[in-house]
Design an enzyme around this catalytic site. Sequence first.
Site, short mmCIF file in Angstrom:
data_model
loop_
_atom_site.label_atom_id
_atom_site.label_comp_id
_atom_site.label_asym_id
_atom_site.label_seq_id
_atom_site.Cartn_x
_atom_site.Cartn_y
_atom_site.Cartn_z
NE ARG A 96 31.67 36.22 37.35
CZ ARG A 96 32.70 36.18 38.20
NH1 ARG A 96 33.92 35.88 37.78
NH2 ARG A 96 32.52 36.44 39.48
CB SER A 97 34.03 31.56 39.18
OG SER A 97 33.60 32.59 40.04
CB THR A 138 45.62 33.63 45.92
OG1 THR A 138 45.05 34.81 45.37
CG2 THR A 138 45.37 33.62 47.42
N GLY A 243 47.86 42.50 35.12
CA GLY A 243 47.18 42.76 33.86
C GLY A 243 46.07 41.75 33.61
CB CYS A 244 45.87 38.09 34.13
SG CYS A 244 47.22 37.58 33.05
NE ARG A 249 41.44 43.04 40.60
CZ ARG A 249 42.66 43.47 40.88
NH1 ARG A 249 43.21 44.43 40.14
NH2 ARG A 249 43.34 42.96 41.88
CD GLN A 285 2.87 54.49 52.03
OE1 GLN A 285 3.63 54.89 52.91
NE2 GLN A 285 1.73 55.11 51.73
CG LEU A 344 11.77 35.95 48.55
CD1 LEU A 344 12.06 37.26 47.81
CD2 LEU A 344 12.62 34.85 47.95
CD GLU A 369 39.31 37.75 39.47
OE1 GLU A 369 39.20 38.71 38.70
OE2 GLU A 369 38.89 36.61 39.20
#
Length: 390
Positions: A96-97, A138, A243-244, A249, A285, A344, A369
Site C-alpha cells: 500500500r505504501s 522528511t 496538501g499532498c 493520509r 467466553q 493465536l 505522515e
Amino acid sequence: MSAFLPHDPLGLDELLGPDDLAVRDTVRSWAADRVLPNIAQWYESGELPGIRELARELGAIGALGMSLEGYGCAGASAVQYGLACLELEAADSGIRSLVSVQGSLAMYAIWKYGSEEQKQRWLPGMAAGELIGCFGLTEPDVGSDPAAMRTYAKRDGTDWVLNGRKMWITNGSVAAVAVVWAQTDEGIRGFAVPTDTAGFSAPEIKHKWSLRASVTSELVMDDVRLPADAVLPSVKGLKGPLGCLSHARYGIIWGSMGAARASFEAALDYARTREQFGKPIGGFQLTQAKLADMALELHKGILLAHHLGRRMDAGTLRPEQISFGKLNNVREAIDICRTARTILGANGISLEYPVMRHATNLESVLTYEGTVEMHQLVLGKALTGLDAFR
C-alpha cells in the site's frame, strides 16, 4: 431479514455500488495472486523483489494515481481509492505504501502543482507503472516540523542548485523522479528531480524491523543542478507538501483497516479450529469477548473511512477530519493486531500467519505522515481554538 455475516456484520457492502465493488474485487484478486503467496518470504528477507514489475501490474489495473483525472489516470472516486488501499494493506502495508507514495504524494504533487509540461512528462508513465516516483520531505533531523527543513535550493542564473538530504523515503532507490521540497530565498518550493541527475543518489536503508517488504531510502543531493522548469510552479510554502500529505493520509485511514481486517480474520479462523480443553478456543467466553471487541473497532473504522471518503468526493473533507481518521484507525488497527496475536498464542509470532507482520508494519504507519501527537494537536487546536504546537 438478511443473514448476519461475520465478515460484514454491519452490512457495509450495501453502501457500495457495482463500480465500487468491481474496484475492490479487482485489487483484492491481484493482491491474492501476486502478493499473498510471497509476502512472508519478502518480509523475512527484507526486500521487495520485482518492484518494477509489480508497479507495472498495478498500473495495468488502474491503481496508480487512481483518483486523479487525465494523463492515463483512472479518475476513480475517493471511496474507490480507499477500497483499493484497504485491499492492498490487507496484503501488506509495504505494498500500500508503494501505491500511496506513487499516487497520493509524487503523482498528486505533479498533478496538483506542476506545469502542463511536467504533467505530460511524468504522469502518463507513472500511471502506467513504467516510471516510479518518490516524495522527499522528511529529513534526518527534521520530521514533524517540516518548516525547519535544511535542504536548500539556490538560484544560479536560470538554474537551481539543490543541496540536502531526505530520510525514510519510500520508493527512493527505484524512482525515476523525486518530488523534493526545499527551502529557497522565496520560501519552500517543490522540485521534480530526475533521479539520474548528477549529484543525486538514493542509498537504500537496511536493517528495518517494520515495512520490510518495501524499498526505503535516503535521498542525497550534492550540488544537483536543475533547469528552471524543474520547479513546481503552482505552489509556494508548506501548503504544497501538506496538501499532498492530506491526500495520502486519507488512504492510510482505509489501509490501516485492511491490516486490521487480515489480522482479525486470521484470529477468527484460528479460534474456530484451535482446540484446548476439549473444544475450539472460540467457544470460550474470553476469546469471544476479544473477537467481539475487535469486530466493533474494525467495522467502526471502516464506516469512518467510508464517511470521510464520501466527504472527500463531495469536496467537503477537512484536514482536521483526516487527522481524526488517521489517529483513530491506525491506533485501533494496532490494538486489533495485538489482540489477534493473543488469540493465536505462540503461533501469533510466526510468519505462517499475518498478524505479527501487520503489527510491526503498523508501528511505522502510526508514525509516518503525522505522528499520534501531531494529529492529537491538530484536533486539539480545532476543538479549542488554541495552538499548542509552539
